[in-house]
Design a protein around this motif. Sequence first.
Motif, PDB file in Angstrom:
ATOM      1  N   ASN A 102       0.561  -1.628   0.275  1.00 29.36           N
ATOM      2  CA  ASN A 102       0.167   0.064   0.375  1.00 29.36           C
ATOM      3  C   ASN A 102       1.163   0.911  -0.044  1.00 29.36           C
ATOM      4  OD1 ASN A 102      -1.998  -1.638  -0.222  1.00 29.36           O
ATOM      5  ND2 ASN A 102      -2.783  -1.070   2.326  1.00 29.36           N
ATOM      6  N   ILE A 103       1.523   1.453   0.795  1.00 27.22           N
ATOM      7  CA  ILE A 103       3.385   2.715   1.089  1.00 27.22           C
ATOM      8  C   ILE A 103       3.282   2.752  -0.487  1.00 27.22           C
ATOM      9  CG2 ILE A 103       4.900   3.260   2.318  1.00 27.22           C
ATOM     10  CD1 ILE A 103       3.816   1.805   4.587  1.00 27.22           C
ATOM     11  N   ALA A 104       3.848   1.546  -1.425  1.00 28.15           N
ATOM     12  CA  ALA A 104       4.109   1.891  -2.759  1.00 28.15           C
ATOM     13  C   ALA A 104       3.658   2.493  -3.356  1.00 28.15           C
ATOM     14  CB  ALA A 104       4.914   0.523  -3.010  1.00 28.15           C
ATOM     15  N   ALA A 105       2.296   2.216  -3.172  1.00 22.85           N
ATOM     16  CA  ALA A 105       0.652   2.397  -4.499  1.00 22.85           C
ATOM     17  C   ALA A 105       0.529   3.555  -4.094  1.00 22.85           C
ATOM     18  CB  ALA A 105      -0.163   2.083  -4.307  1.00 22.85           C
ATOM     19  N   ASP A 106       1.237   4.318  -2.299  1.00 26.13           N
ATOM     20  CA  ASP A 106       0.880   6.158  -2.950  1.00 26.13           C
ATOM     21  C   ASP A 106       1.835   6.198  -3.188  1.00 26.13           C
ATOM     22  OD1 ASP A 106      -1.385   4.548  -0.883  1.00 26.13           O
ATOM     23  OD2 ASP A 106       0.097   4.347   0.976  1.00 26.13           O
ATOM     24  N   TYR A 107       2.969   6.011  -3.176  1.00 28.10           N
ATOM     25  CA  TYR A 107       4.235   6.053  -3.170  1.00 28.10           C
ATOM     26  C   TYR A 107       4.424   6.687  -5.125  1.00 28.10           C
ATOM     27  CZ  TYR A 107       6.924   6.601   0.892  1.00 28.10           C
ATOM     28  OH  TYR A 107       7.672   6.736   2.322  1.00 28.10           O
ATOM     29  N   VAL A 108       3.915   5.729  -5.722  1.00 26.65           N
ATOM     30  CA  VAL A 108       3.557   6.256  -6.978  1.00 26.65           C
ATOM     31  C   VAL A 108       2.523   6.944  -7.949  1.00 26.65           C
ATOM     32  CG1 VAL A 108       2.359   4.508  -9.221  1.00 26.65           C
ATOM     33  CG2 VAL A 108       4.083   2.965  -7.445  1.00 26.65           C
ATOM     34  N   ALA A 109       1.406   6.671  -7.180  1.00 23.49           N
ATOM     35  CA  ALA A 109       0.602   7.719  -6.528  1.00 23.49           C
ATOM     36  C   ALA A 109       0.884   9.532  -6.522  1.00 23.49           C
ATOM     37  CB  ALA A 109      -0.680   8.252  -6.180  1.00 23.49           C
ATOM     38  N   LEU A 110       2.104   9.240  -6.097  1.00 30.04           N
ATOM     39  CA  LEU A 110       2.788  11.063  -5.762  1.00 30.04           C
ATOM     40  C   LEU A 110       4.081  11.263  -6.417  1.00 30.04           C
ATOM     41  CD1 LEU A 110       2.195  10.747  -1.628  1.00 30.04           C
ATOM     42  CD2 LEU A 110       1.367  12.113  -3.684  1.00 30.04           C
ATOM     43  N   ASP A 111       3.844  10.312  -7.291  1.00 29.98           N
ATOM     44  CA  ASP A 111       5.044  10.097  -8.409  1.00 29.98           C
ATOM     45  C   ASP A 111       6.549  10.441  -7.681  1.00 29.98           C
ATOM     46  OD1 ASP A 111       6.143  10.296 -11.230  1.00 29.98           O
ATOM     47  OD2 ASP A 111       6.493  12.486 -10.753  1.00 29.98           O
ATOM     48  N   ARG A 112       6.457   9.133  -6.685  1.00 29.57           N
ATOM     49  CA  ARG A 112       7.928   9.316  -5.967  1.00 29.57           C
ATOM     50  C   ARG A 112       8.519   7.670  -6.504  1.00 29.57           C
ATOM     51  NH1 ARG A 112       6.976  11.144   0.188  1.00 29.57           N
ATOM     52  NH2 ARG A 112       8.541  10.389  -0.100  1.00 29.57           N
ATOM     53  N   PRO A 113       9.065   7.473  -7.001  1.00 31.01           N
ATOM     54  CA  PRO A 113       9.255   5.818  -7.922  1.00 31.01           C
ATOM     55  C   PRO A 113      10.791   5.192  -6.862  1.00 31.01           C
ATOM     56  CG  PRO A 113       9.839   7.401  -9.293  1.00 31.01           C
ATOM     57  CD  PRO A 113       9.226   8.391  -9.066  1.00 31.01           C
ATOM     58  N   ALA A 114      11.373   5.773  -6.490  1.00 32.07           N
ATOM     59  CA  ALA A 114      12.515   5.373  -6.309  1.00 32.07           C
ATOM     60  C   ALA A 114      12.093   5.009  -4.812  1.00 32.07           C
ATOM     61  CB  ALA A 114      13.559   6.205  -6.164  1.00 32.07           C
ATOM     62  N   ASP A 115      10.776   5.073  -4.130  1.00 32.15           N
ATOM     63  CA  ASP A 115      10.444   5.351  -2.760  1.00 32.15           C
ATOM     64  C   ASP A 115       9.541   3.850  -3.424  1.00 32.15           C
ATOM     65  OD1 ASP A 115      11.530   7.073  -1.405  1.00 32.15           O
ATOM     66  OD2 ASP A 115      10.475   8.624  -1.505  1.00 32.15           O
ATOM     67  N   ALA A 116       8.565   4.253  -4.230  1.00 26.88           N
ATOM     68  CA  ALA A 116       8.144   2.755  -4.288  1.00 26.88           C
ATOM     69  C   ALA A 116       8.954   1.734  -4.551  1.00 26.88           C
ATOM     70  CB  ALA A 116       7.124   3.235  -6.190  1.00 26.88           C
ATOM     71  N   ASP A 144       3.698  -7.536  -7.983  1.00 29.79           N
ATOM     72  CA  ASP A 144       3.638  -7.891  -9.663  1.00 29.79           C
ATOM     73  C   ASP A 144       2.758  -7.095 -10.634  1.00 29.79           C
ATOM     74  OD1 ASP A 144       6.081 -10.130  -9.246  1.00 29.79           O
ATOM     75  OD2 ASP A 144       4.627 -11.432  -9.469  1.00 29.79           O
ATOM     76  N   ARG A 145       2.052  -6.558  -9.778  1.00 25.91           N
ATOM     77  CA  ARG A 145       0.285  -6.184 -11.088  1.00 25.91           C
ATOM     78  C   ARG A 145       1.387  -4.575 -10.700  1.00 25.91           C
ATOM     79  NH1 ARG A 145      -3.072  -9.072  -9.524  1.00 25.91           N
ATOM     80  NH2 ARG A 145      -3.873  -7.539  -7.878  1.00 25.91           N
ATOM     81  N   LEU A 146       1.865  -4.275  -9.326  1.00 27.53           N
ATOM     82  CA  LEU A 146       2.185  -3.141  -8.960  1.00 27.53           C
ATOM     83  C   LEU A 146       3.691  -2.684  -9.810  1.00 27.53           C
ATOM     84  CD1 LEU A 146       1.572   0.589  -7.682  1.00 27.53           C
ATOM     85  CD2 LEU A 146       3.129  -0.918  -5.850  1.00 27.53           C
ATOM     86  N   GLN A 147       4.762  -3.948  -9.923  1.00 29.59           N
ATOM     87  CA  GLN A 147       5.697  -3.711 -10.409  1.00 29.59           C
ATOM     88  C   GLN A 147       5.725  -3.012 -11.992  1.00 29.59           C
ATOM     89  OE1 GLN A 147       9.109  -3.978  -8.546  1.00 29.59           O
ATOM     90  NE2 GLN A 147       9.842  -2.691 -10.590  1.00 29.59           N
ATOM     91  N   ASP A 151       7.703  -0.513 -14.060  1.00 28.08           N
ATOM     92  CA  ASP A 151       8.218  -0.048 -14.439  1.00 28.08           C
ATOM     93  C   ASP A 151       7.760   0.879 -15.782  1.00 28.08           C
ATOM     94  OD1 ASP A 151       9.614  -1.503 -13.228  1.00 28.08           O
ATOM     95  OD2 ASP A 151       9.466  -3.511 -13.670  1.00 28.08           O
ATOM     96  N   GLY A 152       5.981   0.403 -16.606  1.00 26.26           N
ATOM     97  CA  GLY A 152       5.720   0.902 -17.440  1.00 26.26           C
ATOM     98  C   GLY A 152       5.721   2.551 -17.124  1.00 26.26           C
ATOM     99  N   ALA A 153       5.498   2.917 -15.648  1.00 23.48           N
ATOM    100  CA  ALA A 153       5.796   4.356 -15.937  1.00 23.48           C
ATOM    101  C   ALA A 153       7.086   5.034 -16.311  1.00 23.48           C
ATOM    102  CB  ALA A 153       5.058   4.640 -14.582  1.00 23.48           C
ATOM    103  N   ALA A 154       8.229   4.106 -16.110  1.00 25.23           N
ATOM    104  CA  ALA A 154       9.231   4.754 -16.417  1.00 25.23           C
ATOM    105  C   ALA A 154       9.912   5.237 -17.848  1.00 25.23           C
ATOM    106  CB  ALA A 154      10.769   3.447 -15.749  1.00 25.23           C
ATOM    107  N   GLY A 155       9.266   4.049 -18.538  1.00 24.80           N
ATOM    108  CA  GLY A 155       8.976   4.141 -20.834  1.00 24.80           C
ATOM    109  C   GLY A 155      10.374   3.112 -20.117  1.00 24.80           C
TER     110      GLY A 155
END
Length: 158
Positions: A102-116, A144-147, A151-155
């Motif tokens: 959940n925290i990783a998903a929060d970081y994705v939503a906040l555009d903090r990929p390293a923290d995610a 795996d889905r969040l990963q 990874d897709g958001a990173a291009g």
Amino acid sequence: MLHRAGDREEARNRLSALWHEIGPKGDAFHRCALAHYMADTQDDPRDELDWDLRALEAAEGFVTERPAGPAAAPGGTSVADGPGPRHPLVALRAFFPSLHLNIAADYVALDRPADARAQLRRARASADALADGEYRQGLRDAIDRLQLQLDGAAGPAR
């Protein structure tokens, strides 16, 4: 039930009242579960992260502050001898993968990929420590889905 029925505001209000009733010195297991649910009722991803971090803090505090040895668990038994997954310490340890996810998903939503990514590593490690079963597999699939999303958001790699 309120949250699942779509009344996030009323769910948030009632959970907030429970949070204040439990207080900062309340049972860590209850604070962890309540904060975990409270996070899901938030409209702002920063608020959701704050609540998920509170849930993790309560769980980590409970796990690290418990005395070791036979007197650690209620009734004088060790965690290994405890009554299975209903034992609060065992339940909290089983909760860690979900908390980190959940925290990783929060970081994705906040555009903090390293923290995610850091939280996904912790989620994966704590899920790997669980016994095989549907819960563990469901967590691995969600990780795996969040990963893949991350990874897709990173291009594409350069």
